[in-house]
Design a protein around this motif. Structure first.
Motif, PDB file in Angstrom:
ATOM      1  N   GLU A 204      30.324  38.512  33.123  1.00  0.00           N
ATOM      2  CA  GLU A 204      31.604  37.557  33.307  1.00  0.00           C
ATOM      3  C   GLU A 204      32.568  38.298  32.874  1.00  0.00           C
ATOM      4  OE1 GLU A 204      30.214  34.477  30.809  1.00  0.00           O
ATOM      5  OE2 GLU A 204      28.915  33.738  31.894  1.00  0.00           O
ATOM      6  N   HIS A 205      32.929  39.635  33.410  1.00  0.00           N
ATOM      7  CA  HIS A 205      34.013  40.414  33.114  1.00  0.00           C
ATOM      8  C   HIS A 205      35.549  39.571  33.696  1.00  0.00           C
ATOM      9  CE1 HIS A 205      34.885  44.079  31.671  1.00  0.00           C
ATOM     10  NE2 HIS A 205      35.704  44.549  32.637  1.00  0.00           N
ATOM     11  N   PRO A 206      36.462  39.704  32.863  1.00  0.00           N
ATOM     12  CA  PRO A 206      37.648  39.164  33.546  1.00  0.00           C
ATOM     13  C   PRO A 206      38.199  39.728  34.582  1.00  0.00           C
ATOM     14  CG  PRO A 206      37.759  40.247  31.514  1.00  0.00           C
ATOM     15  CD  PRO A 206      36.513  40.270  31.645  1.00  0.00           C
ATOM     16  N   LEU A 207      39.031  38.760  35.437  1.00  0.00           N
ATOM     17  CA  LEU A 207      39.571  39.370  36.465  1.00  0.00           C
ATOM     18  C   LEU A 207      41.012  40.307  35.921  1.00  0.00           C
ATOM     19  CD1 LEU A 207      39.535  36.518  38.883  1.00  0.00           C
ATOM     20  CD2 LEU A 207      38.021  38.388  38.948  1.00  0.00           C
ATOM     21  N   THR A 208      41.525  41.153  36.862  1.00  0.00           N
ATOM     22  CA  THR A 208      42.688  41.960  36.348  1.00  0.00           C
ATOM     23  C   THR A 208      43.817  41.042  37.061  1.00  0.00           C
ATOM     24  OG1 THR A 208      42.790  42.970  38.739  1.00  0.00           O
ATOM     25  CG2 THR A 208      41.385  44.149  36.801  1.00  0.00           C
ATOM     26  N   PRO A 209      44.757  41.239  36.620  1.00  0.00           N
ATOM     27  CA  PRO A 209      46.023  40.382  37.259  1.00  0.00           C
ATOM     28  C   PRO A 209      46.117  40.396  38.651  1.00  0.00           C
ATOM     29  CG  PRO A 209      46.861  41.531  35.389  1.00  0.00           C
ATOM     30  CD  PRO A 209      45.450  42.104  35.451  1.00  0.00           C
ATOM     31  N   ALA A 210      45.971  41.775  39.391  1.00  0.00           N
ATOM     32  CA  ALA A 210      46.041  41.803  40.553  1.00  0.00           C
ATOM     33  C   ALA A 210      44.765  40.979  41.279  1.00  0.00           C
ATOM     34  CB  ALA A 210      45.475  43.327  41.238  1.00  0.00           C
TER      35      ALA A 210
ATOM     36  N   TYR B 241      42.662  36.146  44.305  1.00  0.00           N
ATOM     37  CA  TYR B 241      41.932  34.989  44.099  1.00  0.00           C
ATOM     38  C   TYR B 241      42.577  33.501  44.243  1.00  0.00           C
ATOM     39  CZ  TYR B 241      38.150  31.789  41.761  1.00  0.00           C
ATOM     40  OH  TYR B 241      37.498  30.850  41.710  1.00  0.00           O
ATOM     41  N   GLU B 242      43.767  33.484  43.725  1.00  0.00           N
ATOM     42  CA  GLU B 242      44.728  32.339  43.879  1.00  0.00           C
ATOM     43  C   GLU B 242      45.025  32.252  45.376  1.00  0.00           C
ATOM     44  OE1 GLU B 242      47.799  32.758  41.214  1.00  0.00           O
ATOM     45  OE2 GLU B 242      46.477  32.423  39.386  1.00  0.00           O
TER      46      GLU B 242
ATOM     47  N   LEU C 217      35.215  39.009  43.624  1.00  0.00           N
ATOM     48  CA  LEU C 217      35.855  37.550  43.880  1.00  0.00           C
ATOM     49  C   LEU C 217      34.741  36.637  44.718  1.00  0.00           C
ATOM     50  CD1 LEU C 217      39.615  38.860  44.879  1.00  0.00           C
ATOM     51  CD2 LEU C 217      38.572  38.166  42.664  1.00  0.00           C
ATOM     52  N   ALA C 218      34.371  37.512  45.747  1.00  0.00           N
ATOM     53  CA  ALA C 218      33.316  36.764  46.647  1.00  0.00           C
ATOM     54  C   ALA C 218      32.180  36.076  45.826  1.00  0.00           C
ATOM     55  CB  ALA C 218      32.781  37.556  47.614  1.00  0.00           C
ATOM     56  N   HIS C 219      31.722  36.728  44.740  1.00  0.00           N
ATOM     57  CA  HIS C 219      30.883  36.362  43.836  1.00  0.00           C
ATOM     58  C   HIS C 219      31.231  34.880  43.095  1.00  0.00           C
ATOM     59  CE1 HIS C 219      27.085  36.562  41.135  1.00  0.00           C
ATOM     60  NE2 HIS C 219      28.037  36.319  40.166  1.00  0.00           N
ATOM     61  N   LYS C 220      32.589  35.006  42.425  1.00  0.00           N
ATOM     62  CA  LYS C 220      32.836  33.633  41.664  1.00  0.00           C
ATOM     63  C   LYS C 220      33.065  32.795  42.856  1.00  0.00           C
ATOM     64  CE  LYS C 220      35.352  36.253  38.214  1.00  0.00           C
ATOM     65  NZ  LYS C 220      34.505  35.315  37.069  1.00  0.00           N
ATOM     66  N   LEU C 221      33.738  32.831  43.985  1.00  0.00           N
ATOM     67  CA  LEU C 221      33.834  31.928  45.041  1.00  0.00           C
ATOM     68  C   LEU C 221      32.636  31.179  45.315  1.00  0.00           C
ATOM     69  CD1 LEU C 221      36.574  33.188  47.169  1.00  0.00           C
ATOM     70  CD2 LEU C 221      36.802  30.969  45.691  1.00  0.00           C
TER      71      LEU C 221
ATOM     72  N   LEU D 205      29.796  32.430  53.136  1.00  0.00           N
ATOM     73  CA  LEU D 205      31.153  32.750  52.707  1.00  0.00           C
ATOM     74  C   LEU D 205      31.816  33.966  53.224  1.00  0.00           C
ATOM     75  CD1 LEU D 205      33.477  32.028  50.665  1.00  0.00           C
ATOM     76  CD2 LEU D 205      32.312  33.919  48.969  1.00  0.00           C
ATOM     77  N   PHE D 206      32.958  33.990  53.947  1.00  0.00           N
ATOM     78  CA  PHE D 206      33.587  35.040  54.393  1.00  0.00           C
ATOM     79  C   PHE D 206      35.021  35.273  54.192  1.00  0.00           C
ATOM     80  CE2 PHE D 206      30.480  33.605  57.429  1.00  0.00           C
ATOM     81  CZ  PHE D 206      29.949  34.789  57.990  1.00  0.00           C
ATOM     82  N   ILE D 207      35.155  36.403  53.239  1.00  0.00           N
ATOM     83  CA  ILE D 207      36.743  36.410  52.599  1.00  0.00           C
ATOM     84  C   ILE D 207      37.341  37.798  53.063  1.00  0.00           C
ATOM     85  CG2 ILE D 207      36.399  35.145  50.694  1.00  0.00           C
ATOM     86  CD1 ILE D 207      36.283  37.479  49.062  1.00  0.00           C
ATOM     87  N   LEU D 208      38.619  37.703  53.783  1.00  0.00           N
ATOM     88  CA  LEU D 208      39.379  38.977  54.213  1.00  0.00           C
ATOM     89  C   LEU D 208      40.408  39.248  53.329  1.00  0.00           C
ATOM     90  CD1 LEU D 208      39.065  37.354  57.718  1.00  0.00           C
ATOM     91  CD2 LEU D 208      38.234  39.752  57.333  1.00  0.00           C
TER      92      LEU D 208
END
Length: 893
Positions: free
Chosen positions: A180-186, A191-192, A226-230, A239-242
């Protein structure tokens, strides 16, 4: 040189597999990939110095690689500075191998939640030691790839491997912290943005998430996290993210279904991966443009593995809106269907009528009302080519449990909720269905219907009912089911009285032990016979009507209880308990299996103590080391089950038996006798007696008791050639007495009387034993006799059971023939003359009558007399009848 490699953008499963493979193949060097996920890198920064990983630049240069071990991937990436062109390749993975692998590649592949599981199992089996830090890394690998053991791809083996790693010192708190490592600001900004551009496409019933984002300038962030969290948040089918990173786009895809192979999509853009996880780096494209292109491409890559046509039932009953409810109720009763589509005059579906609605209408006496009053209105249909996901979505949306299948404007079939349940059956569900099918095959339909009603009533009262012990064992072994005993997690007496109130019959209960016997008169089965028969099997064939002889006269219900012993060999004290504790009190693991009988979990098997495995291995094993100390009669039971089932007592249990045998002296004689009674009822009691002899049990009972070929032959005779009717042996008690008589036949009188007192053996057995001395003397005469009359005169003083024992125990076939002839014919021979006849002949009544009649009988047996006249002549000749009459006349004068 041998090396171990994994894929780039390595997650915890990949790096844990590197480590685990090195522990199994210590001569191979575990090489880290260039790119490792950020949370994994954080773990290695803290714990890596104690782990054996090498970077590629740390490998010896200009070395030829003889062997490559690939873990968590089947894609070989060249290693700079080393030649691996001729290397043998071993792939260890939890995904399917490629269709056309190179010739020199080998595969160790198993469909598990994580590759680490496969390797951890091997480490455990080979007793390889690992440190707590290594165990923690491996635990993180399993947890990450199984979504903390929640993904559908998780198997029981993943759970067992995780539990073993915790036993080896894995720290679950540390593993969770890095997962559950925190996300970096980037990453947070990406993610948003993904959330802003996210859209849900429904393709053949599958929700598919598609989104895109642009990474902040001068950053190169990890996208797989990010894909894992979504995926965990939204739980889509795919799920497909680009993500735009400079001039390139990173595609990350995940799938939760076999219907969508994301690797094929990634390959379309020059990438690759597995069918459930894939990625691609697409150069000189924009994320927005690729999202539009991907949206158009995705329908071609969603290929339903199963369509409606693959699971629908062809041909369907339908009813009209004006059909009377009572008529529909009869059809449902006849077919067992839970619902019918309602079709108007133009063959259009206008609604659905369910069994639940019909039952409620009948309760409210709406028998003659039309179906339209109670049906669900609407036209919900599917086509044979629709996906199962589409059907599932329709059922959730409408609440319809049966959906008509339409083709060319005609109803061609129906797909039901049960069809989907069977399709999506987990291994546990499939096992429940298999057990349910076994019960349907082994248990008479009316009885099984009654058991279902008991389970339903128990559930309504907050109880759970189980089949337990021997019934479950025999069911799995394919043996006949004789007795029906139910264990109730709750109040067995209350449940028995409830069933008697509903169905009739009487209840006998024992409050101290929480037991109840529900007596079942014929009226109960008549009521059960009027109820519809439910089946969990795929077959809808009608069950044959069972006759009363196949049905029990009572059902025993026992409250789940635990037992404790105040001292060794004491009778147990009991207390109400759970099913697990109830099973723990039982004798052997093979008798600790239980089957749930409530409607929600019908057929679910409970196996807390490894009984299923021991049943498959053919092992008799006690549950704990004091089992024979608590109850030494289990020693006799172990031998009985071993002989009956063809199993073997495991070595540890046999050692415990040897330690507990002296305690048999402290057991009441009645309990030991009861166990031996049960052995005598077995198909081949000599096998169990042989085992008890080899264990030293018979010598503890009496020094003269033995099980040898002599005894085996007599028991075989008793089973195969002995005719009970000939010797007037018919009741179970008489058969059991004869077994005891053979078993104790060779004991001398002192040993027999000591055993009789110890086991409280019946007086009749003592009479049989003591009578053998006189029988042996008589048989010595019988053996030399040449006339039936002499033989009969020798045998007349003895009862038939005594002679039956002599027939069983003698080795002389001529004696056996003469004993059988006596039992069958000679003992029935009687003279035609009676006492009245002798009186008519002028003989004065007295003891002489007996002497005359016996003489006539023996002469008939010897063949010297055959008619009444000859009998009269014999009497006149042997007793000087004329002289006697003259003398009597003189006395009278």
């Amino acid at each position: 040189m041998q090396i171990i490699l994994t894929h780039e953008n390595a997650d915890f499963d990949a790096i844990a597999s590197l480590l685990a493979a090195h522990r199994l193949y210590p001569g191979a060097l575990p090489v880290l990939p260039h790119r490792v996920n950020r949370n994994v890198q954080a773990f290695l920064s803290l714990y890596g110095p104690g782990l054996p990983f090498l970077r590629q630049d740390e490998l010896p240069r200009a070395r030829t690689i003889q062997r490559v071990i690939l873990v968590d991937t089947s894609k070989l990436t060249p290693v700079r500075g080393a030649d691996s062109s001729d290397a043998q390749v071993l792939v260890i993975d939890h995904h399917s191998p490629p269709e056309s692998p190179p010739a020199n590649w080998q595969f160790q592949v198993d469909a598990l939640g994580a590759t680490t599981t496969l390797l951890a199992e091997a480490i455990s089996a080979r007793l390889v030691a690992i440190s707590p830090a290594e165990a923690t890394l491996m635990l993180a690998g399993i947890y990450e790839d199984t979504g903390n053991l929640t993904y559908a791809s998780t198997t029981p083996r993943d759970l067992r491997a995780a539990a073993w790693l915790i036993d080896q010192g894995a720290d679950l708190e540390i593993a969770t912290e890095f997962l559950e490592h925190p996300l970096t600001p980037a990453q947070q900004a990406i993610y948003e943005s993904l959330g802003t551009h996210m859209e849900t496409l429904v393709i053949d019933g599958h929700p598919v998430i598609l989104s895109w984002a642009v990474s902040p300038p001068d950053t190169e962030e990890e996208i797989s996290t990010l894909a894992h969290k979504l995926r965990n948040l939204l739980e889509p089918s795919a799920l497909f993210i680009l993500v735009q990173i400079g001039d390139n786009v990173q595609l990350v895809a995940r799938s939760a279904t076999d219907d969508i192979n994301v690797a094929a999509v990634a390959e379309r853009f020059g990438g690759g991966g597995h069918d459930r996880a894939a990625a691609a780096l697409i150069r000189n494209q924009s994320a927005f443009g690729l999202a539009n292109e991907l949206r158009d491409l995705l329908p071609a890559y969603v290929q339903p593995r199963v369509k409606v046509r693959d699971l629908m039932s062809y041909g369907v009953r339908r009813v009209s809106p004006d059909e009377p409810i009572e008529q529909v109720a009869r059809q449902m009763l006849q077919t067992g269907h839970e619902g019918f589509p309602v079709v108007d005059a133009s063959s259009q579906v206008v609604g659905l009528v369910t069994r639940n609605a019909v039952d409620r209408a009948m309760q409210h006496r709406l028998n003659g009302q039309p179906v339209r009053r109670i049906m669900h209105t609407g036209s919900v249909t599917v086509s044979p080519e629709d996906s199962v996901e589409h059907v599932r979505a329709l059922m959730i949306q409408t609440g319809w449990g049966q959906i008509p299948v339409i083709q060319d404007d005609h109803i061609v079939g129906v797909v039901t909720r049960t069809d989907l349940i069977r399709l999506y059956a987990t291994p546990q569900t499939a096992e429940r269905q298999r057990i349910a099918h076994l019960m349907e095959q082994a248990i008479a339909a009316p009885l099984l219907t009654l058991i279902r009603r008991i389970g339903a009533e128990a559930a309504d009262a907050g109880f759970v009912v189980y089949f337990v012990g021997g019934l479950v064992r025999d069911l799995l072994l394919g043996h006949d089911i004789v007795d029906v005993d139910l264990v109730v997690e709750g109040d067995a007496m209350e449940l028995a009285h409830t069933m008697a109130e509903l169905y009739g019959g009487t209840v006998r209960s024992h409050a101290r032990f929480g037991t109840a016997k529900w007596i079942l008169p014929e009226s109960v089965w008549e009521t059960v016979g009027r109820e519809p028969h439910h089946s969990d099997s795929a077959s809808s064939e009608p069950q044959p009507r069972q006759n009363r002889g196949a049905l029990p006269y009572f059902v025993d219900m026992v409250t789940a209880r635990t037992e404790f012993y105040e001292h060794p060999t004491a009778l147990p004290m009991v207390a109400q308990s759970s099913i697990k504790q109830d099973l723990h009190r039982r004798d052997f693991t093979i008798n600790t299996l239980a089957i749930r009988l409530d409607p929600q979990q019908w057929g679910e098997m409970l196996d807390f103590y490894g009984g299923r495995a021991d049943l498959e291995l053919g092992i008799i094993r006690v549950l704990h080391s004091l089992s024979f100390v608590d109850d030494p009669t289990r020693i006799l039971r172990a031998a009985r089950f071993e002989a009956r089932l063809g199993f073997r007592i495991d070595e540890r249990s046999e050692a415990l038996i040897a330690e507990a045998i002296p305690l048999l002296d402290r057991i009441s004689g009645e309990r030991i006798r009861h166990e031996l009674d049960l052995i005598f009822q077995e198909a081949k009691p000599e096998d169990a007696l042989d085992r008890l002899d080899s264990l030293g049990v018979l010598k503890v009972l009496s020094a003269g008791l033995t099980s040898d070929p002599w005894l085996a032959e007599r028991l075989r005779r008793l089973r195969e050639t002995f005719t009970g009717a000939l010797w007037e042996i018919s009741t179970p008690d008489e058969w059991r007495l004869l077994h005891w008589a053979v078993f104790t036949h060779r004991l001398d009188s002192r040993a027999f009387n000591r055993l009789r007192r110890q086991l409280r053996l019946p007086t009749r057995l003592a009479e049989l034993h003591s009578g053998q001395t006189a029988v042996r003397k008589a048989l010595a005469v019988v053996a030399k006799a040449n006339r039936p009359g002499v033989i009969a005169e020798c045998l007349d003083p003895f009862d038939l059971m005594t002679l039956a024992l002599a027939w069983l125990t003698t080795d002389d076939s001529m004696l056996q023939e003469r004993l059988a002839a006596y039992a069958q014919t000679w003992r029935h021979v009687r003279p035609q003359l009676t006492g009245d006849d002798l009186k008519q002949l002028g003989l004065k009544p007295g003891p002489v009558y007996r002497e005359i009649l016996q003489g006539l009988r023996l002469s008939r047996l010897d063949g010297s007399i055959g008619t009444r006249d000859e009998e009269i002549a014999w009497v006149r000749a042997h007793f000087a009848l004329d002289d006697m009459q003259s003398a009597q006349q003189t006395e009278a004068q």
